[in-house]
Design a protein around this motif. Structure first.
Motif, PDB file in Angstrom:
ATOM      1  N   ILE A 220      32.572  49.052  42.968  1.00 37.09           N
ATOM      2  CA  ILE A 220      31.897  48.621  44.190  1.00 37.09           C
ATOM      3  C   ILE A 220      31.935  49.771  45.191  1.00 37.09           C
ATOM      4  O   ILE A 220      33.012  50.284  45.516  1.00 37.09           O
ATOM      5  CB  ILE A 220      32.599  47.379  44.797  1.00 37.09           C
ATOM      6  CG1 ILE A 220      32.536  46.203  43.814  1.00 37.09           C
ATOM      7  CG2 ILE A 220      31.951  46.983  46.122  1.00 37.09           C
ATOM      8  CD1 ILE A 220      33.371  45.009  44.235  1.00 37.09           C
ATOM      9  N   PRO A 221      30.802  50.207  45.719  1.00 33.85           N
ATOM     10  CA  PRO A 221      30.810  51.334  46.651  1.00 33.85           C
ATOM     11  C   PRO A 221      31.749  51.147  47.835  1.00 33.85           C
ATOM     12  O   PRO A 221      32.367  52.119  48.289  1.00 33.85           O
ATOM     13  CB  PRO A 221      29.343  51.413  47.104  1.00 33.85           C
ATOM     14  CG  PRO A 221      28.578  50.950  45.910  1.00 33.85           C
ATOM     15  CD  PRO A 221      29.418  49.835  45.338  1.00 33.85           C
ATOM     16  N   MET A 222      31.878  49.926  48.345  1.00 34.73           N
ATOM     17  CA  MET A 222      32.784  49.695  49.476  1.00 34.73           C
ATOM     18  C   MET A 222      34.245  49.588  49.047  1.00 34.73           C
ATOM     19  O   MET A 222      35.140  49.473  49.889  1.00 34.73           O
ATOM     20  CB  MET A 222      32.356  48.436  50.249  1.00 34.73           C
ATOM     21  CG  MET A 222      31.040  48.619  50.997  1.00 34.73           C
ATOM     22  SD  MET A 222      30.570  47.167  51.998  1.00 34.73           S
ATOM     23  CE  MET A 222      31.795  47.262  53.318  1.00 34.73           C
ATOM     24  N   GLN A 223      34.490  49.591  47.709  1.00 37.72           N
ATOM     25  CA  GLN A 223      35.850  49.614  47.155  1.00 37.72           C
ATOM     26  C   GLN A 223      36.685  48.393  47.557  1.00 37.72           C
ATOM     27  O   GLN A 223      37.911  48.486  47.676  1.00 37.72           O
ATOM     28  CB  GLN A 223      36.577  50.905  47.565  1.00 37.72           C
ATOM     29  CG  GLN A 223      35.963  52.167  46.986  1.00 37.72           C
ATOM     30  CD  GLN A 223      36.272  52.324  45.509  1.00 37.72           C
ATOM     31  OE1 GLN A 223      37.420  52.535  45.105  1.00 37.72           O
ATOM     32  NE2 GLN A 223      35.231  52.227  44.679  1.00 37.72           N
ATOM     33  N   GLN A 224      36.029  47.264  47.753  1.00 37.09           N
ATOM     34  CA  GLN A 224      36.757  46.034  48.080  1.00 37.09           C
ATOM     35  C   GLN A 224      35.907  44.832  47.712  1.00 37.09           C
ATOM     36  O   GLN A 224      34.676  44.910  47.664  1.00 37.09           O
ATOM     37  CB  GLN A 224      37.104  45.985  49.575  1.00 37.09           C
ATOM     38  CG  GLN A 224      35.901  46.082  50.497  1.00 37.09           C
ATOM     39  CD  GLN A 224      36.303  46.044  51.953  1.00 37.09           C
ATOM     40  OE1 GLN A 224      36.871  45.073  52.429  1.00 37.09           O
ATOM     41  NE2 GLN A 224      36.019  47.127  52.677  1.00 37.09           N
ATOM     42  N   PHE A 225      36.588  43.712  47.439  1.00 37.11           N
ATOM     43  CA  PHE A 225      35.889  42.458  47.189  1.00 37.11           C
ATOM     44  C   PHE A 225      35.569  41.777  48.521  1.00 37.11           C
ATOM     45  O   PHE A 225      36.185  42.076  49.545  1.00 37.11           O
ATOM     46  CB  PHE A 225      36.744  41.528  46.335  1.00 37.11           C
ATOM     47  CG  PHE A 225      36.995  42.044  44.942  1.00 37.11           C
ATOM     48  CD1 PHE A 225      35.947  42.464  44.138  1.00 37.11           C
ATOM     49  CD2 PHE A 225      38.291  42.101  44.432  1.00 37.11           C
ATOM     50  CE1 PHE A 225      36.170  42.949  42.854  1.00 37.11           C
ATOM     51  CE2 PHE A 225      38.524  42.570  43.153  1.00 37.11           C
ATOM     52  CZ  PHE A 225      37.462  42.995  42.357  1.00 37.11           C
ATOM     53  N   GLY A 226      34.627  40.867  48.491  1.00 34.61           N
ATOM     54  CA  GLY A 226      34.254  40.156  49.703  1.00 34.61           C
ATOM     55  C   GLY A 226      35.269  39.096  50.089  1.00 34.61           C
ATOM     56  O   GLY A 226      35.977  38.546  49.236  1.00 34.61           O
ATOM     57  N   GLU A 227      35.343  38.812  51.369  1.00 27.76           N
ATOM     58  CA  GLU A 227      36.132  37.689  51.875  1.00 27.76           C
ATOM     59  C   GLU A 227      35.215  36.464  51.928  1.00 27.76           C
ATOM     60  O   GLU A 227      34.057  36.583  52.349  1.00 27.76           O
ATOM     61  CB  GLU A 227      36.680  37.988  53.267  1.00 27.76           C
ATOM     62  CG  GLU A 227      37.665  39.137  53.322  1.00 27.76           C
ATOM     63  CD  GLU A 227      38.975  38.796  52.633  1.00 27.76           C
ATOM     64  OE1 GLU A 227      39.289  37.588  52.502  1.00 27.76           O
ATOM     65  OE2 GLU A 227      39.675  39.734  52.206  1.00 27.76           O
ATOM     66  N   PRO A 228      35.693  35.282  51.509  1.00 28.40           N
ATOM     67  CA  PRO A 228      34.842  34.097  51.543  1.00 28.40           C
ATOM     68  C   PRO A 228      34.165  33.860  52.899  1.00 28.40           C
ATOM     69  O   PRO A 228      33.010  33.434  52.951  1.00 28.40           O
ATOM     70  CB  PRO A 228      35.810  32.966  51.192  1.00 28.40           C
ATOM     71  CG  PRO A 228      36.809  33.626  50.287  1.00 28.40           C
ATOM     72  CD  PRO A 228      36.994  35.007  50.862  1.00 28.40           C
ATOM     73  N   SER A 229      34.848  34.195  53.977  1.00 29.67           N
ATOM     74  CA  SER A 229      34.277  33.976  55.311  1.00 29.67           C
ATOM     75  C   SER A 229      33.067  34.870  55.580  1.00 29.67           C
ATOM     76  O   SER A 229      32.292  34.613  56.508  1.00 29.67           O
ATOM     77  CB  SER A 229      35.334  34.201  56.395  1.00 29.67           C
ATOM     78  OG  SER A 229      35.858  35.513  56.318  1.00 29.67           O
ATOM     79  N   ASP A 230      32.870  35.931  54.771  1.00 27.62           N
ATOM     80  CA  ASP A 230      31.712  36.808  54.948  1.00 27.62           C
ATOM     81  C   ASP A 230      30.396  36.077  54.688  1.00 27.62           C
ATOM     82  O   ASP A 230      29.336  36.499  55.163  1.00 27.62           O
ATOM     83  CB  ASP A 230      31.797  38.010  53.992  1.00 27.62           C
ATOM     84  CG  ASP A 230      32.934  38.964  54.331  1.00 27.62           C
ATOM     85  OD1 ASP A 230      33.328  39.014  55.511  1.00 27.62           O
ATOM     86  OD2 ASP A 230      33.424  39.649  53.416  1.00 27.62           O
ATOM     87  N   LEU A 253      24.774  39.976  48.834  1.00 24.67           N
ATOM     88  CA  LEU A 253      25.962  40.223  49.661  1.00 24.67           C
ATOM     89  C   LEU A 253      27.077  40.645  48.712  1.00 24.67           C
ATOM     90  O   LEU A 253      27.804  39.809  48.179  1.00 24.67           O
ATOM     91  CB  LEU A 253      26.327  38.947  50.434  1.00 24.67           C
ATOM     92  CG  LEU A 253      27.382  39.051  51.525  1.00 24.67           C
ATOM     93  CD1 LEU A 253      26.869  39.913  52.678  1.00 24.67           C
ATOM     94  CD2 LEU A 253      27.756  37.673  52.041  1.00 24.67           C
ATOM     95  N   ASP A 254      27.207  41.967  48.479  1.00 29.33           N
ATOM     96  CA  ASP A 254      28.064  42.400  47.380  1.00 29.33           C
ATOM     97  C   ASP A 254      28.810  43.711  47.601  1.00 29.33           C
ATOM     98  O   ASP A 254      29.339  44.290  46.652  1.00 29.33           O
ATOM     99  CB  ASP A 254      27.216  42.512  46.106  1.00 29.33           C
ATOM    100  CG  ASP A 254      26.208  43.654  46.173  1.00 29.33           C
ATOM    101  OD1 ASP A 254      26.004  44.245  47.262  1.00 29.33           O
ATOM    102  OD2 ASP A 254      25.606  43.973  45.116  1.00 29.33           O
ATOM    103  N   GLY A 255      28.860  44.203  48.832  1.00 27.80           N
ATOM    104  CA  GLY A 255      29.551  45.465  49.081  1.00 27.80           C
ATOM    105  C   GLY A 255      28.887  46.657  48.437  1.00 27.80           C
ATOM    106  O   GLY A 255      29.496  47.722  48.303  1.00 27.80           O
ATOM    107  N   GLY A 256      27.629  46.478  48.009  1.00 33.70           N
ATOM    108  CA  GLY A 256      26.897  47.567  47.364  1.00 33.70           C
ATOM    109  C   GLY A 256      26.998  47.600  45.849  1.00 33.70           C
ATOM    110  O   GLY A 256      26.547  48.552  45.216  1.00 33.70           O
ATOM    111  N   ALA A 257      27.578  46.552  45.253  1.00 32.48           N
ATOM    112  CA  ALA A 257      27.833  46.564  43.797  1.00 32.48           C
ATOM    113  C   ALA A 257      26.561  46.741  42.979  1.00 32.48           C
ATOM    114  O   ALA A 257      26.587  47.375  41.922  1.00 32.48           O
ATOM    115  CB  ALA A 257      28.544  45.287  43.386  1.00 32.48           C
ATOM    116  N   THR A 258      25.432  46.190  43.432  1.00 31.85           N
ATOM    117  CA  THR A 258      24.207  46.295  42.655  1.00 31.85           C
ATOM    118  C   THR A 258      23.458  47.599  42.912  1.00 31.85           C
ATOM    119  O   THR A 258      22.368  47.810  42.391  1.00 31.85           O
ATOM    120  CB  THR A 258      23.272  45.100  42.961  1.00 31.85           C
ATOM    121  OG1 THR A 258      23.135  44.945  44.387  1.00 31.85           O
ATOM    122  CG2 THR A 258      23.822  43.815  42.387  1.00 31.85           C
TER     123      THR A 258
END
Length: 260
Positions: A220-230, A253-258
């Motif tokens: 994931i480009p942002m190097q983190q998983f999403g928080e449910p509240s996002d 909504l994926d932190g850039g994963a796709t």
């Protein structure tokens, strides 16, 4: 009306499937905070009551319904009951779904395949037909939000249960088709494709296959998983007047994963 007034949902009523835990709970709480009352389903009575208490603490009415939407007959019966007992419904979020199994396609049984398609796709169809269909004759129209997944757009290696990817891809196309049909009838239909969020099912995957979870995170480009509240703010936007001109969209909504 101010800009932020367009995001308010006062006097509206939401029906969300799988709203007692995980991403569903966060969307229910966010939409309640924006002013809507919430009807929601879940399988676990304790989780239902806990979320109902949280919704009521926000000053909203909460109507929990214990039901398993993997069975089409149950899904249909509950939707009809919702309209009869709690309608009209202004916002529908088809959130229920999951992978649930991890078996290679060459050994997956027809019963297992059908179970996941019923859970993810058939429930979305039935709720949209019944709850969304009831919005068509209302002057105020309505909002339908389908929760798909980036797994409907890309695939993850080294994981089984490809009925999940198939069903989420179907939800994306179903969203576009229904949005086309209902575009002139004041009902918008959009989809959200979440990436990896550390909800209960993914926490289980992390325990069972920690190497896979870490590999997914590193990609994931942002190097983190999403928080449910996002997910809450995006659901509020799509449910509100602010999104009145958006329909048939697939929002990732994926932190850039796709991106990679």
């Amino acid at each position: 009306m101010t800009l932020f007034d367009r995001f308010r949902l006062d006097g509206k009523r939401l029906f969300i499937t799988g709203g007692s835990r995980g991403l569903g709970r966060e969307m229910a709480l966010a939409i309640a905070e924006a002013g809507a009352d919430v009807i929601f389903t879940g399988r676990d009575e304790a989780s239902l009551q806990k979320t109902a208490n949280e919704l009521e603490a926000l000053g909203r009415q909460a109507f929990p319904i214990q039901a398993d939407f993997s069975t089409p007959d149950t899904c249909e019966e509950v939707c009809e009951r919702v309209l009869g007992d709690y309608g009209p419904v202004d916002i529908l979020i088809n959130n229920i779904g999951g992978r649930r199994i991890s078996v290679p396609i060459e050994t997956q049984s027809l019963a297992e395949w059908q179970q996941i398609l019923d859970l993810n796709v058939t429930s979305t169809f039935l709720c949209t037909r019944i709850i969304g269909g009831a919005m068509l004759d209302r002057e105020t129209g309505g909002r339908v939000i389908n929760i798909a997944s980036i797994s409907g757009l890309v695939t993850t290696p080294d994981i089984g249960g490809r009925s999940y990817e198939t069903s989420k891809g179907a939800i994306i196309q179903f969203t576009k088709a229904v949005a086309t049909d209902w575009a002139t009838r004041r009902v918008t239909v959009n989809a959200i494709c979440p990436g990896t969020f550390m909800t209960e099912p993914n926490l289980r995957w992390a325990r069972e296959k920690p190497e896979l979870i870490e590999k997914m995170k590193s990609q994931i480009p942002m190097q983190q998983f999403g928080e449910p509240s996002d997910l809450g703010p995006l659901a509020v936007y799509l449910a509100s007047d602010a999104a009145r001109y958006m329909t048939g969209a697939t929002m990732v909504l994926d932190g850039g994963a796709t991106l990679v």
